[in-house]
Motif scaffolding. Structure first.
Motif, PDB file in Angstrom:
ATOM      1  N   THR A   1       1.026  -1.295  -0.109  1.00 44.50           N
ATOM      2  CA  THR A   1      -0.197   0.165   0.105  1.00 44.50           C
ATOM      3  C   THR A   1       0.415   1.222   0.098  1.00 44.50           C
ATOM      4  OG1 THR A   1      -1.276  -0.630   1.431  1.00 44.50           O
ATOM      5  CG2 THR A   1      -1.732   1.536   1.233  1.00 44.50           C
TER       6      THR A   1
ATOM      7  N   GLU B   1       1.162   4.194  -2.629  1.00 41.06           N
ATOM      8  CA  GLU B   1       0.420   5.564  -2.721  1.00 41.06           C
ATOM      9  C   GLU B   1       1.468   6.331  -2.667  1.00 41.06           C
ATOM     10  OE1 GLU B   1      -3.712   4.452  -0.043  1.00 41.06           O
ATOM     11  OE2 GLU B   1      -1.761   5.127   0.814  1.00 41.06           O
TER      12      GLU B   1
ATOM     13  N   VAL C   1      -2.259  13.403  -7.420  1.00 40.14           N
ATOM     14  CA  VAL C   1      -2.649  12.675  -5.891  1.00 40.14           C
ATOM     15  C   VAL C   1      -2.783  14.072  -5.220  1.00 40.14           C
ATOM     16  CG1 VAL C   1      -2.851  11.806  -4.055  1.00 40.14           C
ATOM     17  CG2 VAL C   1      -1.761  11.032  -6.333  1.00 40.14           C
TER      18      VAL C   1
ATOM     19  N   ASN D   1      -7.235  10.613  -0.840  1.00 48.34           N
ATOM     20  CA  ASN D   1      -7.066  10.997  -1.765  1.00 48.34           C
ATOM     21  C   ASN D   1      -7.602  11.089  -3.032  1.00 48.34           C
ATOM     22  OD1 ASN D   1      -4.092  11.180  -0.560  1.00 48.34           O
ATOM     23  ND2 ASN D   1      -3.552   9.434  -0.828  1.00 48.34           N
TER      24      ASN D   1
ATOM     25  N   ASN E   1      -7.308  10.488  -7.439  1.00 43.01           N
ATOM     26  CA  ASN E   1      -6.095  10.740  -8.347  1.00 43.01           C
ATOM     27  C   ASN E   1      -6.745  11.178 -10.021  1.00 43.01           C
ATOM     28  OD1 ASN E   1      -4.049   8.648  -6.524  1.00 43.01           O
ATOM     29  ND2 ASN E   1      -6.071   8.524  -5.905  1.00 43.01           N
TER      30      ASN E   1
ATOM     31  N   LYS F   1     -10.005   0.515  -0.616  1.00 40.91           N
ATOM     32  CA  LYS F   1      -8.443   0.543  -1.049  1.00 40.91           C
ATOM     33  C   LYS F   1      -8.549  -0.349  -2.251  1.00 40.91           C
ATOM     34  CE  LYS F   1      -6.018   2.053   1.387  1.00 40.91           C
ATOM     35  NZ  LYS F   1      -5.317   3.786   1.257  1.00 40.91           N
TER      36      LYS F   1
END
Length: 316
Positions: A215, A219, A229, A237, A239, A278
């Motif tokens: 992760t 990220e 971002v 966040n 994107n 996520k």
């Protein structure tokens, strides 16, 4: 510089000195890095949070909610003064401290000073100073290779979660490995799970460390290469794909996007329900980049992911 600016610099210097002095007083330093060969130092970054009258220094996690703290006084610096005068001055202060400490177990193979500065033009965030200690880096790379060979490739026994905590982060660290060896990295993650599959609680810890490392890589390293971002008003966040992004051969084996897909599937299969969004986000972002694998996964569902798409072993 005027008197107010000189006073501000002394406030920053005092906060930095205080942090280093506190760490030098620690009595557990050598013991901490002896727990595993995969750690060569404790600290790899700190953050200077400059707010007139309330300046502080801490780890990269500290002060994430500090945006609500108000400065007691107006900042005497403009944005340009921070960039062209304050930053070089702070670099010299930190370098002086590190020159005495970088061989100790306090300092990792890489050290970064990040800064958050209140200015007359609004908040300024920047990396003030960053350095890699090549000898420590060499030692760490040798230890990583030795661990993989002895404990994973040749090993037949369960491994320690602490070792997985460090190993997973090292394998995805762009300062250690410019680009991850995707096929080998996925094979290592599978091997860790296979060696620990009989120990249910430990397996959960290993998987959690693998997921956290993936992760963080997604990220902080992979997605920012291809997406702009931004932080929404809800502190999540958002994107937006960069206009010049063009990934080639992404559906061929062992491409970086496979690590994003692997992480997404790990999240969807093994993380609590509240974390699964996520995993779906990672799949959707991969699909937007043109990944056919991600499109199939989104269409078919996580329980029907093909082995060749995700590399996860069915028996785990």
């Amino acid at each position: 510089m005027n008197a107010l600016q000189e006073e501000a610099l002394e406030e920053m210097k005092a906060a930095i000195y205080e942090w280093f002095e506190e760490q030098e007083k620690r009595k557990d330093v050598e013991g901490a890095v002896k727990r595993t060969t995969l750690q060569v130092g404790i600290f790899n970054d700190i953050v200077l949070d400059y707010r007139p009258g309330r300046t502080s220094v801490g780890s990269s996690d500290f002060g994430r909610n500090a945006s609500g703290r108000k400065s007691m006084k107006a900042s005497p610096f403009t944005r340009e003064e921070v960039l062209h005068e304050v930053q070089p001055w702070l670099t010299s202060i930190v370098r002086e401290k590190l020159d005495k400490l970088h061989t100790s177990a306090l300092i990792d193979y890489r050290f970064t000073l990040k800064g958050r500065f209140a200015t007359a033009d609004g908040p300024v965030r920047l990396t003030v100073f960053d350095i890699v200690y090549e000898e420590k880096k060499r030692q760490l790379l040798e230890r990583v290779e030795s661990y993989i060979e002895q404990k994973l490739e040749k090993g037949a026994y369960p491994t320690k979660p602490l070792e997985t905590f460090f190993l997973t982060r090292h394998l995805l660290d762009p300062y250690l490995f410019n680009e991850p060896d995707v096929g080998r990295t996925i094979a290592i993650f599978d091997r860790i799970q296979a060696l620990n599959k009989e120990r249910v609680q430990a397996l959960r810890e290993h998987r959690s460390d693998i997921i956290r490392a993936l992760t963080h890589w997604a990220e902080e390293v992979f997605l920012p290469r291809h997406y702009d971002v931004t932080l929404s008003e809800y502190r999540t966040n958002e994107n937006g794909i960069k206009p010049d992004t063009a990934l080639k051969h992404m559906d061929e084996p062992n491409q970086p996007i496979d690590l994003l897909l692997y992480g997404a599937v790990m999240i969807l299969r093994y993380e609590p329900s509240y974390s699964k969004a996520k995993g779906m986000t990672f799949l959707e972002l991969a699909r937007q980049l043109g990944s056919g694998k991600a499109g199939r996964m989104l269409k078919e569902g996580s329980d029907t992911f093909a082995r060749e798409d995700v590399h996860l072993r069915d028996e785990l």
